[in-house]
Design a protein around this motif. Sequence first.
Motif, PDB file in Angstrom:
ATOM      1  N   ILE A  81      36.996  46.114  26.415  1.00 25.83           N
ATOM      2  CA  ILE A  81      36.708  47.328  27.187  1.00 25.83           C
ATOM      3  C   ILE A  81      36.331  46.883  28.607  1.00 25.83           C
ATOM      4  N   GLY A  82      37.026  47.368  29.589  1.00 28.99           N
ATOM      5  CA  GLY A  82      36.741  46.943  30.961  1.00 28.99           C
ATOM      6  C   GLY A  82      37.307  47.895  31.984  1.00 28.99           C
ATOM      7  N   TYR A  83      37.545  47.348  33.179  1.00 29.89           N
ATOM      8  CA  TYR A  83      37.988  48.162  34.313  1.00 29.89           C
ATOM      9  C   TYR A  83      39.313  47.627  34.851  1.00 29.89           C
ATOM     10  N   PRO A  84      40.033  48.466  35.596  1.00 26.84           N
ATOM     11  CA  PRO A  84      41.164  47.952  36.377  1.00 26.84           C
ATOM     12  C   PRO A  84      40.611  47.011  37.451  1.00 26.84           C
ATOM     13  N   PRO A  85      41.431  46.246  38.122  1.00 23.94           N
ATOM     14  CA  PRO A  85      40.901  45.283  39.113  1.00 23.94           C
ATOM     15  C   PRO A  85      40.063  45.979  40.188  1.00 23.94           C
ATOM     16  N   ILE A  86      38.969  45.338  40.513  1.00 23.52           N
ATOM     17  CA  ILE A  86      38.111  45.847  41.598  1.00 23.52           C
ATOM     18  C   ILE A  86      38.071  44.747  42.658  1.00 23.52           C
ATOM     19  N   VAL A  87      38.872  44.912  43.698  1.00 24.05           N
ATOM     20  CA  VAL A  87      39.029  43.879  44.729  1.00 24.05           C
ATOM     21  C   VAL A  87      38.697  44.500  46.076  1.00 24.05           C
ATOM     22  N   THR A  88      37.915  43.797  46.885  1.00 22.77           N
ATOM     23  CA  THR A  88      37.537  44.300  48.218  1.00 22.77           C
ATOM     24  C   THR A  88      37.568  43.161  49.231  1.00 22.77           C
TER      25      THR A  88
ATOM     26  N   CYS B   2      44.969  34.434  52.424  1.00 21.87           N
ATOM     27  CA  CYS B   2      44.111  35.620  52.307  1.00 21.87           C
ATOM     28  C   CYS B   2      42.965  35.350  51.340  1.00 21.87           C
ATOM     29  N   HIS B   3      41.833  35.956  51.631  1.00 22.66           N
ATOM     30  CA  HIS B   3      40.626  35.818  50.791  1.00 22.66           C
ATOM     31  C   HIS B   3      40.140  37.213  50.448  1.00 22.66           C
ATOM     32  N   TRP B   4      39.566  37.363  49.329  1.00 28.38           N
ATOM     33  CA  TRP B   4      39.018  38.648  48.910  1.00 28.38           C
ATOM     34  C   TRP B   4      37.813  38.416  47.997  1.00 28.38           C
ATOM     35  N   THR B   5      37.101  39.470  47.737  1.00 25.07           N
ATOM     36  CA  THR B   5      36.016  39.406  46.747  1.00 25.07           C
ATOM     37  C   THR B   5      36.445  40.226  45.535  1.00 25.07           C
ATOM     38  N   TYR B   6      35.982  39.779  44.407  1.00 20.69           N
ATOM     39  CA  TYR B   6      36.481  40.331  43.144  1.00 20.69           C
ATOM     40  C   TYR B   6      35.294  40.647  42.242  1.00 20.69           C
ATOM     41  N   LYS B   7      35.318  41.838  41.688  1.00 22.55           N
ATOM     42  CA  LYS B   7      34.262  42.204  40.756  1.00 22.55           C
ATOM     43  C   LYS B   7      34.782  42.011  39.334  1.00 22.55           C
TER      44      LYS B   7
ATOM     45  N   SER C 281      42.771  35.755  38.453  1.00 27.37           N
ATOM     46  CA  SER C 281      41.307  35.711  38.421  1.00 27.37           C
ATOM     47  C   SER C 281      40.888  34.508  37.561  1.00 27.37           C
ATOM     48  N   PRO C 282      39.865  33.803  37.904  1.00 31.70           N
ATOM     49  CA  PRO C 282      38.838  34.182  38.876  1.00 31.70           C
ATOM     50  C   PRO C 282      39.098  33.685  40.304  1.00 31.70           C
ATOM     51  N   GLU C 283      40.300  33.256  40.607  1.00 32.81           N
ATOM     52  CA  GLU C 283      40.591  32.805  41.976  1.00 32.81           C
ATOM     53  C   GLU C 283      40.432  33.978  42.938  1.00 32.81           C
ATOM     54  N   THR C 284      40.002  33.692  44.141  1.00 32.69           N
ATOM     55  CA  THR C 284      39.780  34.761  45.123  1.00 32.69           C
ATOM     56  C   THR C 284      40.469  34.456  46.446  1.00 32.69           C
ATOM     57  N   SER C 285      41.501  33.619  46.401  1.00 35.76           N
ATOM     58  CA  SER C 285      42.275  33.386  47.616  1.00 35.76           C
ATOM     59  C   SER C 285      43.662  32.886  47.215  1.00 35.76           C
ATOM     60  N   CYS C 286      44.591  33.120  48.094  1.00 35.77           N
ATOM     61  CA  CYS C 286      45.926  32.542  47.878  1.00 35.77           C
ATOM     62  C   CYS C 286      46.654  32.504  49.219  1.00 35.77           C
ATOM     63  N   SER C 287      47.674  31.725  49.287  1.00 36.21           N
ATOM     64  CA  SER C 287      48.400  31.620  50.558  1.00 36.21           C
ATOM     65  C   SER C 287      49.904  31.743  50.297  1.00 36.21           C
ATOM     66  N   GLN C 288      50.599  32.098  51.369  1.00 38.93           N
ATOM     67  CA  GLN C 288      52.044  32.252  51.246  1.00 38.93           C
ATOM     68  C   GLN C 288      52.665  31.878  52.588  1.00 38.93           C
ATOM     69  N   THR C 289      53.751  31.168  52.522  1.00 37.09           N
ATOM     70  CA  THR C 289      54.412  30.733  53.758  1.00 37.09           C
ATOM     71  C   THR C 289      55.013  31.946  54.480  1.00 37.09           C
ATOM     72  N   VAL C 290      54.708  32.023  55.763  1.00 43.11           N
ATOM     73  CA  VAL C 290      55.216  33.123  56.576  1.00 43.11           C
ATOM     74  C   VAL C 290      55.567  32.599  57.973  1.00 43.11           C
TER      75      VAL C 290
END
Lengths: 899, 177
Positions: free
Chosen positions: A215-222, A236-241, A265-274
């Motif tokens: 029992i839980g929630y959909p992703p909560i990312v800010t 990019c970096h984000w915070t995750y609940k 999750s639980p990673e809170t960053s990723c990068s992509q070549t642009v």
Amino acid sequence: MVLVKGIMMILWLLLVSLFCKSTQDGNGQESGVLHCGSQNLKLTSSGQMILLTWEDTPLCSAVQDVLIYELEVLIADNKEHYDEVAVTPDQIGSTHSWNWTSYLALECTSHSVRLRSRYKNYTSPWNQETLPEVYPKDKHFKVGSTVTFCCVLPAGVVFGKMYLYGYSSADMNTTRISNQTYALTVHLNQASSNSCTNVICELYPSVENGACAYIGYPPIVTDLQCETRDLQSVECHWTYKDSSLPFKSPTEYHLLESPTICAKSPETSCSQTVQVDARERNWTLTASNSLGEVKLSDTADLTKRVHMYPPEGVTALSVNARNVSLEWKWTVQQYYNLSLICQVNINNHGENTISEHFGVGLNFAVLNDLIPNWTYNVEIRCRTAQHFWKWSTWSTNVNFHTKGDVPDALDVWMQVMDNQIITIWKVPLANQSHGHIEDYEVTWTKTTERERRNRTKVAPNNYSLALSLDTTVEHIVTVTARNIHGSSSPSTITIPSSNPDRTRVNTSLIIGSNGSFNLSWSASPTASCGYIVDWCPTLGKCTVEWLKVPPNQTNASIFSKNFKDGLRYTLSVYACTQGAPVLLQRSEGYVGEKKIQDGLFKSFKGQQQNWDYELSWEPISLREQTALIQGYVLYLDDNKKVNFSTDNPEATSLTARNLKIGSYKFTVKARTAVGECGATSITATLNSLTDDLIKTVFISLATVLGLLSLITIVCYRHWTCIKETVYPPIPKPVLTSTGEHGCRHFQVDQCHYSEADIMDVPELYCSAGAPINGLVSQENMPFVFSQTPKGYYNQPLKKYIPPPLTLPSMAIPSQSGLPSSSFRSEFPNLSYNLIMQPGNQQSNLCPELQEGTSLERSSDGYQPHDQTETLTTNQTEEDPDSPMSCVSTYILLPQSSSR
Amino acid sequence: MQRSRVRPHPAALCCMSFPLSLTPFMSSALTYLGPPFNEKDFSPPRPNSTALSLPSAATRLELWHGLENQARLAQNQKAYSVLLAAVRELARSTLCPALKTSLLHFCTGLDGLLGSISALMTTLGYALPPPSANMEMRPTMNDFAKKVEGFWILRELQSWLWRSAKDFNRLKKRLRG
């Protein structure tokens, strides 16, 4: 009777034969095999597969051939499947398993399996197990949803209850769907914690089954924030609940709508070549888990968001004594084209200093003003000079050690002690010596003879030199330190001449605080090179410590690790001049005061002064003072404060006034900043002044009496001498006599009287009271005064007792103050002895003088024997009836030779 | 009991002082499983799974004491090899990172213990028991069944640790005597 006995015997034989038969059957191998069957059946499921495990009963061990197990699957109590499992003798005793996959989802209805063994012609009874299950299993649910779980019961089992832990009965509702199926509807209002939430179905007897519900929630990312680190990709970096579905169903992240998973999750960053170019773009992140999906975006020009990687390969090149050059590399080639700012953090034994350096593609820095022979630790970070975004992280640390150099100039001071000048310098610290100190060199000369220098070397472990100099003139002392690199620049001090006027300053008091002294002084125009504050304990020998203060400063906080509470220090402020230092002021005080120990007052004594009592003591030495004495307080008994105190710290006495007679305990204490202390007590008694007077009189009397006694004894012992001195001998008269003794010329003392002659001497006899019967009252004590030449002592007369003479009045020599009580007094006299005896001793035995009246009557009637006297009493005046009658007669006394 | 003439290697004897303790993470593991697993009187039926196909630590004491050293050591060896595989699987399937770390750390200790028992048996000249069944052959289990299995693995582990601690102390005294 015989018949009955015969029947009994037959029955007994039958019983015995039956017993033997049964025993034989029981031990028979075939019989055991027939009872072989299954035990410990366990029916479980996985997906749509059911799994049965079982064991053989112990009797199966006797099986020597293949044992067959028959299995039947019942779906909703209908036979759906039949199977056989063959067990060879070597498999007997192990756990057997069998599985079958149902064509129905197990949730649809109850599934049971029954089992029996078959060996030769024997078949065991069925052994049945039903799959007890709770459904759905391992599913994910969103918090806030309402879900129904069902529990399928095996046959012969009673439903107990069904529940989710942590939920109240108000949130749950259990319903019976069929005899073997129960449902639980629950409103999920809390997320699972730790692991899945357990859904439990309790059955009787003692079977528990359950299922896991996530029992839980959909992703909560800010807080999405995107940047570039290498100018070739976006990061990019984000915070995750926590969605409470951390690993079972991890949240997946996609950047820029890309189908490739960028992070989980639980990673809170990723990068992509642009393609990083100077324009603003939307950077979108999509987060999804089994319960839902969210999208976030960040708008940014990545050329303004360069977060650099730290410098790599930092090295120290050309390390010198006081500077060093650092170099590093960039892992990202684009950095060499950027205008950069780099910070170098110089760690000097825990103290950090940061220097900033600028440049395009900056990859080196020069550090100056370093300490020779010193180890440094540096790290570097950089950022773009334009559009500040973030500093890079610090590079790895780099250590380097600077080269050595000559020592720094020494800090020199002087101390005058016991007609010696001690030149003293501070131990050079490691950052001042710049290498191992090999020795010190001290030179000195008179200021008037600068060209003649005395010189000496001092070992490296000594930091002072005592010089016996002529103190009437000024001297210049110079000290240098030497290490392997050379000598330091000289440090010079001018020793002033010992002119007492120069050092005469008033000493003030100073109070320390927090282990230090805050000292201030008036600015002096002579202090061209600043001030020097030095300090030492006031008493005893010490090694002076000092502090040099710049000219623009007229205060200093004096601290020393050698400071001790309760110790008095003298602090002196000198003006630093081009010549000798000039003493400006002197202070004394305690860095911290300590209570003075009891018994402070020496020679503590008291003296009564009328109704006052004065207590006095010796002046208190500084050594005894562990605190500044502000005055003294006198207490009387039980610390009851009396108004006897003084604010004079120099006082040596206190007086308690207007006291009453009694015993007092006087306690004097010193008043200090840390309280009253140093208590010293004395107990004294205040006496009455009359008592003293009486005492004085008694003492005087005793003294006079003693003197008199002494004089008397002396006079008595030297009476002859005194007499001869005062009364020289008078020639004795020569008597011419023609008496019956036939002596012509003889001296009185040579003339011996016979006893009879003596007996002829008449006696004065005085009787009073009732003389007739010879009884005399005690009050009217008779006295016998007799002339007793030559040892005649008024002895009782035996040969002749003349009739008593009765005197109408006393005719005896009277002495004033003669006691009336009975006593005996003997006064030696060459001419006669007067013996006084109580009359009652002789009243009945000898002729005696009986005193019939009071002595006053005869006080003037008796004259010593210079003449023959007749005492005549007028008889007519005498009362005829008076019991006292005195008869006077002549008393012939020989002339005293002395007269 | 037959006393071996062979003296064990000192290192093997040293390892017989029992270094493992289950207490530190037992309560956190049960908390992770959630109620009712962490309730005092909860005892679900013991599953007959491969992970729990180990000698029971519940053998009666007098029977256990009556066994030879070799038999007892062999049972220890077998039990811990099964339990080690089970705890590893438990760690793998655990969703809580902290508990996973604790379990894997415990596996290291358990592995050391197993090595010590093997070394001791070899020194004493005893044959090592055959390796236990391959855990990868297990059928897929639902999460609740895994919890029940994990619960029983922990319980068996605790029982074996208690028994082994006493066993090894007794054995150490005998061998030193």
